[in-house]
Write a protein that holds these residues in place. Structure first.
Motif, PDB file in Angstrom:
ATOM      1  N   LEU A  69       0.836  -1.201   0.000  1.00  0.00           N
ATOM      2  CA  LEU A  69       0.000   0.000   0.000  1.00  0.00           C
ATOM      3  C   LEU A  69       0.872   1.253   0.000  1.00  0.00           C
ATOM      4  O   LEU A  69       0.617   2.201  -0.757  1.00  0.00           O
ATOM      5  CB  LEU A  69      -0.937  -0.008   1.214  1.00  0.00           C
ATOM      6  N   LEU A  70       1.920   1.249   0.812  1.00  0.00           N
ATOM      7  CA  LEU A  70       2.841   2.385   0.853  1.00  0.00           C
ATOM      8  C   LEU A  70       3.529   2.573  -0.498  1.00  0.00           C
ATOM      9  O   LEU A  70       3.681   3.700  -0.982  1.00  0.00           O
ATOM     10  CB  LEU A  70       3.882   2.176   1.953  1.00  0.00           C
ATOM     11  N   ASN A  71       3.913   1.486  -1.135  1.00  0.00           N
ATOM     12  CA  ASN A  71       4.560   1.564  -2.441  1.00  0.00           C
ATOM     13  C   ASN A  71       3.618   2.183  -3.482  1.00  0.00           C
ATOM     14  O   ASN A  71       4.043   2.995  -4.301  1.00  0.00           O
ATOM     15  CB  ASN A  71       5.031   0.184  -2.893  1.00  0.00           C
ATOM     16  N   LYS A  72       2.338   1.795  -3.442  1.00  0.00           N
ATOM     17  CA  LYS A  72       1.363   2.392  -4.353  1.00  0.00           C
ATOM     18  C   LYS A  72       1.257   3.896  -4.127  1.00  0.00           C
ATOM     19  O   LYS A  72       1.193   4.671  -5.068  1.00  0.00           O
ATOM     20  CB  LYS A  72      -0.017   1.761  -4.160  1.00  0.00           C
ATOM     21  N   ILE A  73       1.235   4.291  -2.866  1.00  0.00           N
ATOM     22  CA  ILE A  73       1.142   5.710  -2.539  1.00  0.00           C
ATOM     23  C   ILE A  73       2.374   6.445  -3.044  1.00  0.00           C
ATOM     24  O   ILE A  73       2.276   7.543  -3.609  1.00  0.00           O
ATOM     25  CB  ILE A  73       0.955   5.912  -1.018  1.00  0.00           C
ATOM     26  N   LEU A  74       3.549   5.832  -2.878  1.00  0.00           N
ATOM     27  CA  LEU A  74       4.792   6.480  -3.276  1.00  0.00           C
ATOM     28  C   LEU A  74       4.980   6.567  -4.783  1.00  0.00           C
ATOM     29  O   LEU A  74       5.854   7.282  -5.260  1.00  0.00           O
ATOM     30  CB  LEU A  74       5.994   5.776  -2.639  1.00  0.00           C
ATOM     31  N   LYS A  75       4.158   5.867  -5.543  1.00  0.00           N
ATOM     32  CA  LYS A  75       4.194   6.023  -6.998  1.00  0.00           C
ATOM     33  C   LYS A  75       3.595   7.359  -7.411  1.00  0.00           C
ATOM     34  O   LYS A  75       3.823   7.822  -8.520  1.00  0.00           O
ATOM     35  CB  LYS A  75       3.470   4.867  -7.678  1.00  0.00           C
ATOM     36  N   GLY A  76       2.812   7.965  -6.523  1.00  0.00           N
ATOM     37  CA  GLY A  76       2.290   9.299  -6.773  1.00  0.00           C
ATOM     38  C   GLY A  76       1.101   9.358  -7.711  1.00  0.00           C
ATOM     39  O   GLY A  76       0.779  10.424  -8.224  1.00  0.00           O
ATOM     40  N   GLN A  77       0.452   8.232  -7.913  1.00  0.00           N
ATOM     41  CA  GLN A  77      -0.720   8.211  -8.776  1.00  0.00           C
ATOM     42  C   GLN A  77      -1.973   8.021  -7.942  1.00  0.00           C
ATOM     43  O   GLN A  77      -1.946   7.398  -6.885  1.00  0.00           O
ATOM     44  CB  GLN A  77      -0.600   7.090  -9.797  1.00  0.00           C
TER      45      GLN A  77
END
Length: 128
Positions: A69-77
């Motif tokens: 979930l954090l990785n998805k957020i850090l993609k910035g989309q």
């Protein structure tokens, strides 16, 4: 042929043990920071506690989900977290302003190694 299979199985076993220890080190070193990140996101109304609380209570087993979930957020989309609720790109900016998350890329390299070992293990199971 048998000695080759035994050697590969031994390499997989040693690799699995090493990756498990590294995964645990990531968990013990960064779990507090991941909790702080999600608390910050919750205070700023990007996520709700029920979005990640179950996985937080799982301990090390839920760490991987919270990291995804954090990785998805850090993609910035922008992405949908629940029906009718979205996480906006501003969440990334908030995290980057308050935390050093350069280690997330290394965590995902570890996940790739674990996946590779799993695929080799499954291939070995089909052969034997």
């Amino acid at each position: 042929m048998d000695i080759v299979c035994i050697a590969i199985a031994l390499v997989i076993l040693i690799g699995a043990a090493i990756t498990a220890m590294i995964y645990y080190r990531f968990y013990s070193n960064y779990d507090g920071q991941v909790q702080a990140i999600f608390n910050l996101l919750q205070r700023n109304a990007f996520v709700r506690a029920e979005d990640y609380e179950f996985y937080e209570n799982l301990g090390i087993a839920g760490f991987g989900f919270r990291m995804s979930l954090l990785n998805k957020i850090l993609k910035g989309q922008r992405f949908q977290i629940a029906k009718g609720r979205w996480i906006e790109p501003q969440a990334k900016e908030l995290i980057l302003r308050n935390f050093d998350v350069t280690w997330v890329r290394n965590f995902y390299k570890l996940v790739l190694v674990i996946s590779f070992l799993f695929i080799i293990m499954m291939g070995m199971a089909l052969i034997v």
